[in-house]
Design a protein around this motif. Sequence first.
Motif, mmCIF file in Angstrom:
data_model
loop_
_atom_site.group_PDB
_atom_site.id
_atom_site.type_symbol
_atom_site.label_atom_id
_atom_site.label_comp_id
_atom_site.label_asym_id
_atom_site.label_seq_id
_atom_site.Cartn_x
_atom_site.Cartn_y
_atom_site.Cartn_z
ATOM 1 N N PRO A 60 0.857 -1.295 -0.142
ATOM 2 C CA PRO A 60 -0.071 0.002 -0.141
ATOM 3 C C PRO A 60 0.874 1.293 -0.019
ATOM 4 N N THR A 61 2.029 1.241 0.621
ATOM 5 C CA THR A 61 2.816 2.478 0.759
ATOM 6 C C THR A 61 3.853 2.716 -0.526
ATOM 7 N N LEU A 62 3.847 1.554 -1.440
ATOM 8 C CA LEU A 62 4.603 1.846 -2.505
ATOM 9 C C LEU A 62 3.912 2.217 -3.754
ATOM 10 N N SER A 63 4.549 3.038 -4.878
ATOM 11 C CA SER A 63 3.818 3.301 -6.201
ATOM 12 C C SER A 63 3.374 2.253 -6.837
ATOM 13 N N VAL A 64 2.533 2.194 -7.882
ATOM 14 C CA VAL A 64 2.299 1.246 -8.854
ATOM 15 C C VAL A 64 3.511 0.748 -9.476
ATOM 16 N N TYR A 65 4.540 1.615 -9.759
ATOM 17 C CA TYR A 65 5.943 1.326 -10.476
ATOM 18 C C TYR A 65 6.471 0.432 -9.490
ATOM 19 N N GLU A 66 6.596 0.553 -8.210
ATOM 20 C CA GLU A 66 7.352 0.026 -7.423
ATOM 21 C C GLU A 66 6.851 -1.231 -7.021
ATOM 22 N N ASN A 67 5.513 -1.317 -6.954
ATOM 23 C CA ASN A 67 4.730 -2.650 -6.811
ATOM 24 C C ASN A 67 5.070 -3.782 -7.836
ATOM 25 N N ILE A 68 5.250 -3.071 -9.061
ATOM 26 C CA ILE A 68 5.370 -3.876 -10.224
ATOM 27 C C ILE A 68 6.962 -4.481 -10.469
ATOM 28 N N ALA A 69 7.536 -3.306 -9.957
ATOM 29 C CA ALA A 69 9.235 -3.750 -9.878
ATOM 30 C C ALA A 69 9.815 -4.609 -8.877
ATOM 31 N N SER A 70 8.720 -4.818 -7.719
ATOM 32 C CA SER A 70 9.331 -5.250 -6.547
ATOM 33 C C SER A 70 10.080 -6.889 -6.586
ATOM 34 N N PRO A 71 9.306 -7.685 -7.370
ATOM 35 C CA PRO A 71 10.048 -8.885 -7.662
ATOM 36 C C PRO A 71 11.703 -8.893 -8.406
ATOM 37 N N LEU A 72 11.673 -7.899 -9.187
ATOM 38 C CA LEU A 72 12.771 -7.699 -9.975
ATOM 39 C C LEU A 72 13.694 -6.935 -9.102
ATOM 40 N N ARG A 73 13.424 -6.182 -8.145
ATOM 41 C CA ARG A 73 14.374 -5.648 -7.337
ATOM 42 C C ARG A 73 15.114 -6.868 -6.246
ATOM 43 N N LYS A 90 -2.467 -1.534 -19.384
ATOM 44 C CA LYS A 90 -3.247 -0.379 -19.492
ATOM 45 C C LYS A 90 -2.810 0.506 -18.167
ATOM 46 N N LEU A 91 -1.806 0.467 -17.198
ATOM 47 C CA LEU A 91 -1.480 1.266 -16.332
ATOM 48 C C LEU A 91 -0.547 2.193 -16.440
ATOM 49 N N ALA A 92 0.005 2.423 -17.487
ATOM 50 C CA ALA A 92 0.928 3.456 -17.737
ATOM 51 C C ALA A 92 0.719 4.638 -17.188
ATOM 52 N N PRO A 93 -0.607 5.475 -16.977
ATOM 53 C CA PRO A 93 -1.012 6.628 -16.587
ATOM 54 C C PRO A 93 -1.033 6.488 -15.125
#
Length: 361
Positions: A86-99, A120-123
């Motif tokens: 909940p505290t991470l941006s959508v970008y960081e949520n998606i990126a989390s397994p890669l990090r 369709k999440l780019a915006p």
Amino acid sequence: MLELRQVSKIIGAETHIDGVSLTLHPGTLNVLLGPTLSGKTTLMRLMAGLEQPTEGTVHVGGEDVTGRAVRKRNVAMVYQQFINYPTLSVYENIASPLRVARVGAAEIDRRVREAADLLKLAPYLERTPLQLSGGQQQRTALARALVKGADLVLLDEPLANLDYKLREELRAELPRIFSQSGAIFVYATTEPSEALLLGGNTATLHQGRLTQFGPTIDVYRDPADLVTARTFSDPPLNTIAAGKTGARLMIGAENMEIRLPGDAASLPDGDYTAAFHPHHLVLKSPGRGALKLSGTVAVTEITGSESFVHVDVHGARWVSLVHGVHAFPLGATIDVYVDPQRFMLFAADGSLARPAQRIAA
């Protein structure tokens, strides 16, 4: 390729999965269809390595991975209770397994934006999950699963908790999303209509047993047995006891006689179950050869565009799925029609003896 070879899961005195053998190929969408407690989630957990089978083995690419922990497999899983940070941006949520996997920053950015475009999440990449709709939050969970580049993506009733409009929106998009990935997708659902909308292949489950697996439309049209036909019918499949003698079929408590079509007349004489789908029980005669029956209305459910008319006919409770609004009073006597060619006949052991004929309309 993922293979389950005679996999069983027994806990105490209960058999949750019973001798399932299944082969799934890369680039395919595979639906697990069955009611609650049929074994869908347990089977997915066995595929992922979250649980170990009591008997049988799991193979990936020809290699036995039965004892391999889930963290050592390239698997992603999305549940109906979608989980985001909940505290991470959508970008960081998606990126989390890669990090976590220590992927380079440039590669992370490329894969996150690629997944965001696909879903369709780019915006919304700078927003937090609480600033999103339910459908957008579920898309975020799906994007996080896809971005891993997993060989196996497991979706356990991922749309069950969304409202109708969001479910329909995502159902329409998922086949497009799946088609653009080379992964094996496994999608669990209790809804036959959802399996038909998604297409691909369907495995029907009943009490932990795999009853049939194949192209979705083939399993629906030509169920191997009565259990599979019932699993793949919503509203419930219409059935009635029948006895065959020569070219005659006697149905129901009153032994109503039906003249069988030529292909069915050659079946061995004996006891059968006649079955047909609710949309084949109609309120107006479909034409020559249709069987006319009088029944008593037990209940009518109106959804707006369709009506479900429950009718007691010859000792059986049937459902007619018809277009439009049909408000019948409780206890009313009405005529219903079914074309005998629509009958599936199941032998005494439950196996399919004759599929329904594919005729116009």
